[in-house]
Design a protein around this motif. Structure first.
Motif, PDB file in Angstrom:
ATOM      1  N   ILE A   1       7.471   1.339   2.557  1.00 12.35           N
ATOM      2  CA  ILE A   1       7.373   2.604   1.834  1.00 12.35           C
ATOM      3  C   ILE A   1       8.252   3.648   2.515  1.00 12.35           C
ATOM      4  CG2 ILE A   1       5.766   4.476   1.198  1.00 12.35           C
ATOM      5  CD1 ILE A   1       3.571   2.313   1.085  1.00 12.35           C
ATOM      6  N   GLY A   2       8.790   4.556   1.711  1.00  7.32           N
ATOM      7  CA  GLY A   2       9.504   5.678   2.282  1.00  7.32           C
ATOM      8  C   GLY A   2      10.864   5.898   1.664  1.00  7.32           C
ATOM      9  N   PRO A   3      11.368   7.115   1.741  1.00  6.92           N
ATOM     10  CA  PRO A   3      12.641   7.456   1.100  1.00  6.92           C
ATOM     11  C   PRO A   3      13.855   6.793   1.727  1.00  6.92           C
ATOM     12  CG  PRO A   3      11.869   9.281   2.462  1.00  6.92           C
ATOM     13  CD  PRO A   3      10.749   8.279   2.408  1.00  6.92           C
ATOM     14  N   LEU A   4      13.710   6.251   2.943  1.00 12.45           N
ATOM     15  CA  LEU A   4      14.845   5.628   3.623  1.00 12.45           C
ATOM     16  C   LEU A   4      14.728   4.109   3.698  1.00 12.45           C
ATOM     17  CD1 LEU A   4      15.282   8.187   6.550  1.00 12.45           C
ATOM     18  CD2 LEU A   4      16.475   8.111   4.360  1.00 12.45           C
TER      19      LEU A   4
ATOM     20  N   LEU B   1      14.807  -2.763   3.456  1.00 15.08           N
ATOM     21  CA  LEU B   1      14.170  -3.582   2.426  1.00 15.08           C
ATOM     22  C   LEU B   1      14.935  -4.890   2.220  1.00 15.08           C
ATOM     23  CD1 LEU B   1      11.999  -3.882   0.206  1.00 15.08           C
ATOM     24  CD2 LEU B   1      13.553  -2.681  -1.343  1.00 15.08           C
ATOM     25  N   ASP B   2      16.265  -4.805   2.125  1.00  9.88           N
ATOM     26  CA  ASP B   2      17.075  -6.016   1.959  1.00  9.88           C
ATOM     27  C   ASP B   2      16.785  -7.022   3.069  1.00  9.88           C
ATOM     28  OD1 ASP B   2      18.368  -4.894  -0.244  1.00  9.88           O
ATOM     29  OD2 ASP B   2      20.002  -4.073   0.977  1.00  9.88           O
TER      30      ASP B   2
ATOM     31  N   PHE C   1       7.471  -2.538  -2.388  1.00  5.47           N
ATOM     32  CA  PHE C   1       8.232  -1.328  -2.045  1.00  5.47           C
ATOM     33  C   PHE C   1       7.865  -0.168  -2.962  1.00  5.47           C
ATOM     34  CE2 PHE C   1      11.966   1.260  -3.296  1.00  5.47           C
ATOM     35  CZ  PHE C   1      12.090   2.013  -2.135  1.00  5.47           C
ATOM     36  N   ALA C   2       7.780   1.020  -2.366  1.00  6.89           N
ATOM     37  CA  ALA C   2       7.665   2.270  -3.116  1.00  6.89           C
ATOM     38  C   ALA C   2       8.360   3.356  -2.313  1.00  6.89           C
ATOM     39  CB  ALA C   2       6.210   2.636  -3.370  1.00  6.89           C
TER      40      ALA C   2
ATOM     41  N   GLU D   1       1.657   5.758  -6.243  1.00  5.59           N
ATOM     42  CA  GLU D   1       2.161   4.376  -6.207  1.00  5.59           C
ATOM     43  C   GLU D   1       2.216   3.877  -4.762  1.00  5.59           C
ATOM     44  OE1 GLU D   1       6.127   1.726  -7.381  1.00  5.59           O
ATOM     45  OE2 GLU D   1       6.208   3.924  -7.405  1.00  5.59           O
ATOM     46  N   ALA D   2       2.663   4.740  -3.845  1.00  3.62           N
ATOM     47  CA  ALA D   2       2.796   4.342  -2.444  1.00  3.62           C
ATOM     48  C   ALA D   2       1.441   3.972  -1.850  1.00  3.62           C
ATOM     49  CB  ALA D   2       3.446   5.456  -1.647  1.00  3.62           C
TER      50      ALA D   2
END
Length: 377
Positions: free
Chosen positions: A13-16, A50-51, A63-64, A79-80
């Motif tokens: 999770i997270g913007p990065l 994530l990859d 993932f969120a 969602e997270a």
């Protein structure tokens, strides 16, 4: 919580977490120049956390995004937290967007009024901690953010700063336990968001004392670094009690790997000068040596330090090596001291010239280790 069990269901999770730019600082070409030509694409292949995690982890990785790095808005929190509650462990990837002159949260011209994580990221961490699923806080940033609010509740913390093009791979290898992490902080990680940016090079009155009710002690000090397996530090040997103001002092330390995996330690040497003509830092790093040890090996790390390393600008503004008592602290970090070597600088005050020697000499002798043959008391 770390390394991640291969059978554990992971919520990333997270913007990065799925942003290739998260690996790059503001002076990288894509962030510095490429951002003005978005139609040209990134220009290089950069795999995200994530990859890499999905390609290595056997169990499911959901993932969120949760929120943006900088922009307000908590619409993604639901969602997270939902996928976090259904997972065995959460890895939340927070930190900075590199840019210049206000385009990002870190970089030239991108300053911060306090050391809280930008945007809604602190709120995202709090929401994930509330799910009671173990949380790993992974920080990709250009500055040290205050993490004291989560230290006692997070399962683990990983600080990477901007790790570069292969940063996703390096991070995944650490999370999965493919490598035993051995990095050590080049800065302190502050405890509180209002902490002033500072170094570990503080005079005694800058440390925790009765002079102030504010505790400036960092959450994690300069030189700190945790590993999944750590070596045993043994005897420190130093035959000298005096240190000529124009000469060297030599000493050694035993480091033994009694664990079942490869270990790398960084032996750090700090100088403490209790009395001087002018106020000195309480401690100052003057030498270090990385030592790599396979299972069942013993390393003897040797150092040779010239007295020029103790020099400083005296009361008249000229550099001097001063007589008197000093300490060399053999340490795992600036605040985790294994052994203190007390020495007396002798031979008269001296003014070192341009040829002064400000780099230590060090080396490592590694050999098989037998518990019966070595006294580590």
């Amino acid at each position: 919580v770390l390394p991640l069990a291969n059978t554990a269901k992971v919520a990333l999770i997270g913007p990065l977490a799925d942003d290739p730019y998260a690996m790059l600082g503001c002076y990288s070409f894509p962030a510095h120049v490429g951002v003005h030509h978005p139609q040209k694409g990134l220009g290089v292949e950069i795999r995200t956390v994530l990859d890499e995690l999905r390609s290595r982890h056997d169990a499911e990785v959901t993932f969120a995004k949760g929120c943006d790095v900088k922009a307000p808005g908590r619409e993604g929190f639901a969602e997270a937290t939902s996928i976090a509650a259904a997972a065995d462990v959460v890895v939340v990837v927070v930190g900075d967007k590199a840019g210049l002159f206000g385009r990002g949260t870190s970089g030239e011209g991108c300053d911060a009024s306090d050391l809280q994580l930008p945007g809604e990221q602190a709120g995202l961490i709090e929401a994930l901690l509330a799910t009671k699923t173990p949380v790993v806080v992974l920080v990709l940033s250009g500055r040290p953010y205050a993490l004291g609010a989560y230290a006692d509740r997070a399962g683990a913390m990983v600080q990477t700063f901007f790790p570069g093009q292969l940063g996703g791979q390096a991070i995944a290898e650490v999370l999965e336990g493919t490598v035993n992490p051995s990095g050590h902080l080049p800065v302190g990680i502050p405890r509180d968001t209002g902490s002033q940016p500072s170094t570990y090079l503080s005079p005694p009155l800058g440390l925790r004392s009765e002079v102030s009710n504010i505790d400036p002690t960092p959450l994690f000090p300069f030189g700190h670094g945790s590993s999944y397996a750590e070596a045993t530090w043994g005897r420190v040997t130093c035959e000298a009690e005096q240190w000529p103001t124009d000469g060297e002092v030599e000493f050694s330390i035993e480091v033994i790997n009694e664990t079942g995996r490869h270990v790398e330690e960084v032996v750090q040497i700090y100088l403490h000068d209790p009395v001087a003509q002018v106020t000195r830092p309480d401690v100052r790093l003057v030498a270090y040596q990385r030592v790599a040890l396979e299972t069942g090996t013993r390393g003897v790390v040797t150092f040779a330090l010239h007295a020029d390393l103790t020099s400083f600008a005296g009361s008249d503004g000229r550099r001097i090596v001063e007589e008197g008592q000093v300490e060399l602290r053999v340490a795992r970090s600036s605040s985790d001291v294994h052994h203190i070597i007390s020495l007396t600088l002798v031979g008269g005050e001296r003014r070192p010239g341009f040829s002064r020697r400000l780099v230590s000499r060090s080396g490592v002798d590694v050999a098989p280790w037998s518990q019966k043959a070595v006294n580590v008391a």
